[in-house]
Design an enzyme around this catalytic site. Structure first.
Site, PDB file in Angstrom:
ATOM      1  N   GLY A 159       6.399  -0.955  -7.261  1.00  0.00           N
ATOM      2  CA  GLY A 159       6.697  -2.363  -7.015  1.00  0.00           C
ATOM      3  C   GLY A 159       5.463  -3.238  -7.103  1.00  0.00           C
ATOM      4  N   SER A 160       5.400  -4.219  -6.226  1.00  0.00           N
ATOM      5  CA  SER A 160       4.339  -5.233  -6.321  1.00  0.00           C
ATOM      6  C   SER A 160       2.952  -4.690  -6.049  1.00  0.00           C
ATOM      7  CB  SER A 160       4.639  -6.375  -5.347  1.00  0.00           C
ATOM      8  OG  SER A 160       5.815  -7.074  -5.742  1.00  0.00           O
ATOM      9  N   THR A 161       2.834  -3.494  -5.473  1.00  0.00           N
ATOM     10  CA  THR A 161       1.502  -2.931  -5.241  1.00  0.00           C
ATOM     11  C   THR A 161       0.779  -2.635  -6.556  1.00  0.00           C
ATOM     12  OG1 THR A 161       2.426  -0.694  -5.075  1.00  0.00           O
ATOM     13  CG2 THR A 161       2.122  -1.917  -3.020  1.00  0.00           C
ATOM     14  N   ILE A 162       1.510  -2.640  -7.668  1.00  0.00           N
ATOM     15  CA  ILE A 162       0.892  -2.358  -8.965  1.00  0.00           C
ATOM     16  C   ILE A 162       0.339  -3.633  -9.607  1.00  0.00           C
ATOM     17  CG2 ILE A 162       2.686  -2.717 -10.720  1.00  0.00           C
ATOM     18  CD1 ILE A 162       0.632   0.494 -10.178  1.00  0.00           C
ATOM     19  N   LYS A 163       0.674  -4.792  -9.074  1.00  0.00           N
ATOM     20  CA  LYS A 163       0.249  -6.060  -9.689  1.00  0.00           C
ATOM     21  C   LYS A 163      -1.261  -6.202  -9.812  1.00  0.00           C
ATOM     22  CE  LYS A 163       4.441  -8.585  -8.390  1.00  0.00           C
ATOM     23  NZ  LYS A 163       5.054  -9.554  -7.471  1.00  0.00           N
TER      24      LYS A 163
END
Length: 570
Positions: free
Chosen positions: A291-295
Site C-alpha cells: 500500500g502507501s508505505t511503498i510511495k
C-alpha cells in the site's frame, strides 16, 4: 572264582582312580594354561559378559542474543528404558512405576509382552533426574536409565518464531534451530563400561570416542528490544481484536535484525496446545500488498529519473483520477501539492500522476534495487519472495496502482530492508539474523542526496500528515502509513484491512528502521496512522533510549509539546 572277582574289582578301582587322576591333571593343565599361558582368554570371556559399549550424547550448541543472553539451551535429563527380554510383564512393581512416570500401566505391560524378544524399548523419555532416581529405586529387573539432553527456551513465546524448536531427539524443526541444525548439533561419542548382571554400570573403563558438543549460535537479536516489541505488538492486537500482527526492527548501518516478533505466538516449552497456524514467522513467510508505505520508494525513483524535483507541484483536483472503468481516489480533495505534501497526505492521485510521467519500468527497477521481489538472503526456512510484476507492456492503471503499493506483494522484512536503504543514504546491506562482528560490504542503489530528500518527506508525514501518532517526543522520526484491503477467497475484502507503518529514527541520522503491520483490526480504527503508528512511537522511543541514542533536545519542536493523538489516514 573269588580270586577273579577280586581281580576285576581291583581293576575297576584302578581304572576309575586313573580316570579321575587324568581328569584332575587335565583340569590342572587347563587352569595353568588359562592363568599362565593364555591369560587373555578369561579376560575376553569376562568382557563378553560384563563389558559394554555405551553412547555418549553430545551437548547441542546454545543459541543466544547479541549480548549473550540464552535463547535456547540443552539441559541434562534422564530417559527410562526397558529390556523386555529380561522382564516379567506381570511383575507387580510395574504398576507403581507406571504411575510414577505418568504412563499407562496396561499399555506398558502390553508392550513388554509384544516385544518380549527385543532388548530395548522406551518407557519414558527426558524426565527430571530426581524422578528417574525414584523410578530406578524400585529395582525392577530390566529397567534402566540413561542420560540425554532436553532443549529449553528461556524466553518462551517472545523469540519462538525466530529461534524455532527441536523435536524430542534434538533435531531442528523450525526457525534457526532448523536452519542451523548441522552447526548446532554435536557428534555422539562412546565409552566402554563394566556392568553387573543386572545391567548396572559399575565402572567406566575407557573412552572410545569423545563426544563433540555442538557450536553456539549468536543471533543479531537484542533481547531487550525483542521483549519491548513483543509486549507492544501483543497489546495492540488485543486492544483492536486483530487477527494478528508483525513487527521488525533493523540496524540501519549493518542490516542486522534487532527484533522480529509476531502475533499469535506459541510457547516452544509447552506444545500440548500448539496451533499449527501460529508456527509461521509471518515477518518472513506471509506476503501482503504494501500500500502507501511503498510511495517513498516510488518517489525516490521519480527523483532519480528526473521527472520531478523537490519543488515540483502536482494538482490532485478533484481528489480522484479515472482510468477507463477504474477510479483512483484520495481520502479528500487535497488540491495542489508539492512532493512533500503528496507523501504527507498520502495522495494516490498525486503519486499516479508522477508515475505516469516515467512509466512502470523505472518504478519496478527501483523496487528491485531495494530488495523487493527477491529473497533477502537471510537463510530462514520458508521465506516467501513475493511478487513484483514485469509485464511486457504497462497499462496506465497498472503503473498507477504499482506506484502506491497495489499489484505487488512483499513480506515485512523486505519492506524494512527497503526503508533501511532510504535511512542509511542509499546503501543496501545484506540482511542477517546472525550477529556481525564487522560491518558488511554494502552496495549503493540510490544516490545519497535523493534519500535525504525522501527522508524530509517522511518527516513531514509524522509532523503534519497521516502519521502524527508516530511522534516519539524527544526524537524526530520519519515514516509512512499504509492501509490496504486484505485479500480473501473471492478477492479484496471490503471490511478487512491491514494497518501498516514503516519508519525510521532519528530521521536526520537514522539508527533503527521499524515496520509494524496489524492484520484485520476491528472496531472504529483500522488505518495505519491509527493502529500501527502508535506502536511504532512506543517501540521506537523506548528502543532508542535503550540503545543510548542522544535525543533531539535542542532542535526538536515536538519534544516540548504533547503528542498528537488526533490520528491520521494512510
Amino acid at each position: 572264582m573269588q580270586k577273579l572277582k577280586a581281580h576285576l574289582a581291583g581293576w575297576r578301582h584302578a581304572t576309575v582312580l586313573g580316570a579321575f587322576v587324568l581328569v584332575m591333571v587335565a583340569l590342572a593343565a587347563r587352569l595353568v594354561q588359562l592363568h599362565v599361558v593364555d591369560q587373555d582368554f578369561l579376560r575376553r570371556q569376562g568382557e563378553v559378559r560384563t563389558v559394554r559399549t555405551e553412547t555418549i550424547d553430545a551437548h547441542r550448541g546454545m543459541i543466544t542474543d547479541r549480548h549473550g543472553e540464552p535463547l535456547a539451551v540443552s539441559t541434562p535429563v534422564q530417559t527410562i528404558w526397558a529390556n523386555p527380554s529380561e522382564m516379567d510383564p506381570n511383575d507387580p512393581r510395574i504398576a507403581p512405576l507406571a504411575r510414577m512416570l505418568g504412563v499407562s500401566e496396561g499399555d506398558l505391560r502390553s508392550r513388554l509382552k509384544r516385544y518380549a524378544s527385543r532388548e530395548f524399548i522406551y518407557v519414558s523419555r527426558k524426565i527430571q533426574p530426581g524422578l528417574a532416581r525414584k523410578a530406578m529405586a524400585l529395582d525392577i529387573p530390566g529397567i534402566y536409565s540413561r542420560r540425554e539432553y532436553r532443549r529449553y527456551y528461556p524466553t518462551g513465546e517472545v523469540t519462538a518464531h525466530v529461534v524455532g524448536f527441536t523435536n524430542i531427539d534434538e533435531h531442528g524443526q523450525e526457525g534457526m534451530e532448523l536452519a542451523y541444525n548441522d552447526w548446532l548439533s554435536g557428534e555422539r561419542g562412546s565409552k566402554r563400561v563394566l556392568k553387573d548382571r543386572r545391567g548396572h554400570v559399575i565402572k567406566d573403563l575407557s573412552l572410545v570416542k569423545d563426544a563433540k558438543p555442538g557450536r553456539n549460535l549468536e543471533l543479531s537479536l537484542d533481547l531487550r528490544l525483542q521483549y519491548l516489541a513483543y509486549r507492544e505488538l501483543k497489546a495492540v492486537v488485543q486492544a483492536h481484536h486483530a487477527r494478528g500482527g508483525t513487527l521488525v526492527m533493523l540496524d540501519v548501518d549493518t542490516g542486522e535484525v534487532l527484533s522480529m516478533v509476531n502475533q499469535g505466538s506459541y510457547n516452544p516449552n509447552d506444545r500440548s496446545q500448539l496451533d499449527p497456524a501460529n508456527l509461521r514467522n509471518k515477518a518472513i513467510t506471509d506476503l501482503f500488498e504494501p500500500g502507501s508505505t511503498i510511495k517513498p520508494i516510488t518517489m525516490a525513483a521519480a527523483l532519480e529519473a528526473g521527472v520531478v524535483t523537490p519543488k515540483t507541484r502536482i494538482d490532485t483536483n478533484p481528489g480522484y483520477l479515472r482510468f477507463g472503468r477504474y477510479t483512483i481516489r484520495d481520502t479528500s480533495d487535497h488540491g495542489v501539492l508539492d512532493l512533500k505534501g503528496i507523501i504527507a497526505k498520502s495522495s494516490n492521485v498525486g503519486m499516479s500522476k508522477i508515475a505516469a510521467k516515467m512509466g512502470g519500468d523505472p518504478i519496478r527497477d527501483m523496487f528491485l534495487s531495494v530488495g523487493l521481489g527477491q529473497s533477502t538472503g537471510i537463510g530462514f526456512p520458508g521465506e516467501a519472495v513475493g511478487v513484483l510484476p514485469a509485464p511486457t507492456q504497462w497499462h496506465p492503471v497498472e503503473v498507477a496502482t504499482l506506484s502506491y503499493g497495489y499489484g505487488l506483494s512483499v513480506n515485512a522484512l523486505q519492506l524494512a530492508e527497503a526503508y533501511m536503504v532510504l535511512a542509511n543514504g542509499g546503501i543496501r546491506y545484506p540482511l542477517s539474523l546472525i550477529k556481525r562482528d564487522e560491518p558488511p560490504q554494502g552496495q549503493r542503489v540510490i544516490p545519497e542526496h535523493i534519500t535525504a530528500q525522501v527522508r524530509e518527506m517522511l518527516q513531514a508525514v509524522i509532523e503534519d500528515g497521516t502519521g502524527k501518532r508516530a511522534q516519539i517526543g524527544f526524537y524526530e522520526a520519519g515514516g509512512k502509513t499504509g492501509t490496504v484491503h486484505l485479500v480473501g477467497q473471492h478477492g479484496y475484502e471490503d471490511s478487512e484491512y491491514k494497518a501498516i507503518f514503516a519508519g525510521m529514527a532519528p530521521v536526520d541520522n537514522p539508527r533503527i528502521v521499524c515496520v509494524v503491520a496489524v492484520d484485520a483490526p476491528k472496531g472504529g480504527e483500522y488505518y495505519g496512522g491509527e493502529v500501527a503508528a502508535p506502536v511504532f512511537s512506543r517501540v521506537m522511543g523506548d528502543a532508542l533510549r535503550l540503545l543510548n541514542v542522544r535525543p533531539d533536545l535542542d532542535d526538536n519542536p515536538v519534544a516540548s509539546q504533547p503528542r498528537d493523538t488526533s490520528g491520521g489516514r494512510g
